[in-house]
Design a protein around this motif. Structure first.
Motif, PDB file in Angstrom:
ATOM      1  N   GLY A 133       0.813  -1.205   0.000  1.00 54.44           N
ATOM      2  CA  GLY A 133       0.000   0.000   0.000  1.00 54.44           C
ATOM      3  C   GLY A 133       0.849   1.259   0.000  1.00 54.44           C
ATOM      4  N   ALA A 134       0.178   2.408   0.031  1.00 51.06           N
ATOM      5  CA  ALA A 134       0.849   3.709   0.013  1.00 51.06           C
ATOM      6  C   ALA A 134       0.160   4.654   0.985  1.00 51.06           C
ATOM      7  N   LEU A 135       0.956   5.504   1.622  1.00 50.95           N
ATOM      8  CA  LEU A 135       0.469   6.398   2.672  1.00 50.95           C
ATOM      9  C   LEU A 135       0.738   7.850   2.307  1.00 50.95           C
ATOM     10  N   HIS A 136      -0.200   8.707   2.660  1.00 51.80           N
ATOM     11  CA  HIS A 136      -0.024  10.169   2.573  1.00 51.80           C
ATOM     12  C   HIS A 136      -0.627  10.804   3.816  1.00 51.80           C
ATOM     13  N   LEU A 137      -0.017  11.889   4.253  1.00 57.23           N
ATOM     14  CA  LEU A 137      -0.613  12.784   5.232  1.00 57.23           C
ATOM     15  C   LEU A 137      -0.870  14.097   4.507  1.00 57.23           C
ATOM     16  N   LEU A 162      -4.212   9.034   5.268  1.00 60.74           N
ATOM     17  CA  LEU A 162      -4.648   8.327   4.070  1.00 60.74           C
ATOM     18  C   LEU A 162      -3.790   7.095   3.803  1.00 60.74           C
ATOM     19  N   TYR A 163      -4.451   5.984   3.465  1.00 62.00           N
ATOM     20  CA  TYR A 163      -3.723   4.775   3.114  1.00 62.00           C
ATOM     21  C   TYR A 163      -4.501   4.009   2.052  1.00 62.00           C
ATOM     22  N   TRP A 164      -3.852   3.792   0.896  1.00 61.24           N
ATOM     23  CA  TRP A 164      -4.452   3.024  -0.185  1.00 61.24           C
ATOM     24  C   TRP A 164      -3.832   1.638  -0.222  1.00 61.24           C
TER      25      TRP A 164
END
Length: 447
Positions: A133-137, A162-164
Motif C-alpha cells: 500500500g501507500a500512505l499520505h498525510l 490516508l492509506y491506499w
C-alpha cells in the motif's frame, strides 16, 4: 479576478506540462453504505462535534497545555478504504496552523507519525491486508475563501490520514492520461494555473526560512522533471525520515511557513488590487492597471523570473463585475470554481515517502520523506483528493463511486479502531486521550 472563455492561462504552463502523465479518472473510491450517509441534521449542524456525531472515534485533549481538542473521525466521504481525519473540534473556526496552540499542532503531527508506525508493523500489515500500500498525510489550508467551493470547506485545522491498499492502487496501472485529454474546466481544477509559478514562489520562501530541522533540504524546482512525471508538483522539502514529525521544531516550521505564505499573499494581493485585505464573500477586489501591477511587483523582494511570471498572471486575470458574481452565486458549482478565484493563502501540503509499504521495506523506514506545498488559485481540490501517488505526479481520487458494503465498512472500522487504540497508547502522558469508541452499526455509528 477571473478569465474569459478562451484560456489565457495556458501560457503559464510549461509546454511539456500538457504531456505530463496523470490519472484523473482511474482511482475510484466508493462512498459509505447508504445508511451511513450524512443526515440533514449532520449536514446543517452548527458545531464540528455535532456534525461528526456518528463518526467520532475518539477525542484527543490538548487543553492541559493551553491547547485545543482534536477529534479523530471516520470520514463521511472517504478518499480510500482506510482513511481518517484528525480535526480541531472547537465551536469557532480555527482554520490554520497559526489558529491553534503549539501543543495541538504537535499532537496532530505526532498522530500522523503514529499512523506511519502503525501501518509499518508487519503484524498489522498482515492482519489488515496493507502490504504493497501507500500512505499520505495531507493538510489543506484556505482560511479566507468563504463563498465558492474551497480547498478547505470546513474551516477547522485538520489532517487527512490516508492509506491506499494494493487493490486500490492497481487501478493506476496501464497507460497514463495527459492533461491535453481534458477540457478547460477540468484542467483548471486539476492542473491549477499557478501550479508551476506558485511552486517556484514557495520554494523561494522556504529558502529564506530557517527550517530548524537538521538535514532537511529545500529542493530546487525542476519543471521538466515534474512534467515528465519524475517529481510531484509543488515546492518540495526533503526531510530526514518520519521521526521529525515528533519534533516541536516541525510544528514550528509549519506555523512559520503558514505565516510567511499569509504575508506574501497579502503583499501580492496589494500589488494586484491595491489592498492586502481579503475581500468580503462574493466579492473580488478590482484589478489595478497592468502598469501599476508591474511597478508594484518590481518593488517586492522576489526573484526577477518570478516577477516576470507574475506579470503573466496579471495579463490573464480579469475583473468580475457584481452582476457576474451574483449569477455565479446562484449558478452551478463547476462554473463558480472555473471563474471565481480562491482567496490566497490557499494551499495543499502533503507528506509522503516514495515506494510501497512492504514488510521488508516499511514506510516508517524511509530515509527520505518529502513535503510538497502546492498553492491554489482556482482548484478547489485539496491534497487528499489530488496528489502524487504510486509514481504518477497527479492523481485525482474519484470519491463516491458506488458504495462500500457494510461488511467492507466494518473491516474499515476495525482497522480505524485498532489505530485509535495504538495512538492513544503512544500518546499517553503527552495529552489526554478520551475513550476509543466502537462502530456499532450504520444507523448509530460509533458509540
Amino acid at each position: 479576478m477571473t478569465l474569459p472563455h478562451a484560456d489565457p492561462f495556458a501560457a503559464m504552463l510549461p509546454a511539456a506540462a500538457w504531456r505530463m502523465p496523470v490519472a484523473w479518472s482511474r482511482l475510484q473510491v466508493p462512498g459509505p453504505p447508504a445508511a451511513f450517509a450524512l443526515s440533514g441534521a449532520e449536514l446543517t449542524a452548527a458545531t464540528p462535534l455535532a456534525r461528526f456525531h456518528r463518526r467520532l472515534i475518539t477525542l484527543l485533549d490538548c487543553a492541559a497545555d493551553g491547547g485545543d481538542r482534536l477529534a479523530l473521525v471516520d470520514k463521511a466521504m472517504p478518499h480510500a478504504h482506510f482513511d481518517l481525519m484528525l480535526s480541531e473540534a472547537s465551536d469557532r473556526d480555527k482554520p490554520s496552523p497559526c489558529d491553534v496552540a503549539p501543543s495541538t499542532g504537535r499532537a496532530l503531527w505526532r498522530t500522523g507519525l503514529e499512523l506511519v508506525r502503525f501501518v509499518s508493523d508487519p503484524q498489522v500489515m498482515g492482519a489488515h491486508h496493507l502490504a504493497d500500500g501507500a500512505l499520505h498525510l495531507a493538510l489543506n489550508c484556505d482560511p479566507d475563501t468563504r463563498d465558492r467551493e474551497s480547498v478547505q470547506a470546513a474551516k477547522q485545522f485538520h489532517l487527512h490520514l490516508l492509506y491506499w491498499n494494493a487493490a486500490e492502487l492497481a487501478q493506476l496501472a496501464g497507460p497514463a492520461e495527459t492533461p491535453s485529454q481534458y477540457g478547460s474546466r477540468s484542467r483548471r481544477q486539476l492542473l491549477d494555473p499557478v501550479g508551476f509559478v506558485g511552486a517556484r514562489l514557495v520554494t523561494a520562501l522556504l529558502r529564506r526560512l530557517d527550517l530548524g530541522l537538521a538535514d532537511a533540504e529545500v529542493l530546487d524546482r525542476d519543471d521538466a522533471a515534474v512534467a515528465a512525471g519524475r517529481r510531484p508538483p509543488g515546492a518540495l522539502l526533503r526531510l530526514p525520515g518520519w521521526s521529525v514529525l515528533a519534533e516541536p521544531a516541525f510544528e514550528d516550521l509549519i506555523r512559520r511557513l503558514h505565516q510567511r505564505l499569509t504575508d506574501t499573499a497579502s503583499l501580492l494581493r496589494a500589488a494586484f488590487t491595491g489592498t492586502g485585505d481579503a475581500p468580503a464573500p462574493w466579492q473580488r477586489h478590482p484589478l489595478r492597471s497592468r502598469a501599476a501591477i508591474e511597478a508594484a511587483l518590481t518593488r517586492l523582494d522576489l526573484p526577477d523570473d518570478l516577477v516576470t511570471e507574475l506579470g503573466g498572471l496579471a495579463d490573464a486575470l480579469r475583473d468580475l463585475p457584481s452582476p457576474v458574481l451574483a449569477r455565479l452565486r446562484r449558478g452551478p458549482p463547476a462554473l463558480r470554481k472555473h471563474l471565481l478565484t480562491l482567496n490566497p493563502p490557499s494551499y495543499a501540503l502533503n507528506l509522503f515517502a516514495p515506494g510501497r509499504n512492504r514488510p521488508d521495506t516499511p514506510v516508517a523506514a524511509a530515509e527520505s520523506v518529502y513535503m510538497s506545498v502546492q498553492p491554489k488559485l482556482f482548484s478547489g481540490t485539496g491534497g487528499a483528493g489530488l496528489l502524487a501517488l504510486d509514481g504518477l505526479p497527479s492523481v485525482r481520487v474519484c470519491r463516491g463511486a458506488g458504495h462500500f458494503s457494510e461488511a467492507q465498512w466494518r473491516r474499515r472500522a476495525a482497522l480505524q479502531r485498532a489505530f485509535a487504540l495504538h495512538n492513544a497508547e503512544r500518546l499517553q502522558g503527552l495529552i489526554g486521550c478520551g475513550p476509543v469508541r466502537r462502530f456499532l452499526d450504520c444507523e448509530r455509528g460509533w458509540v
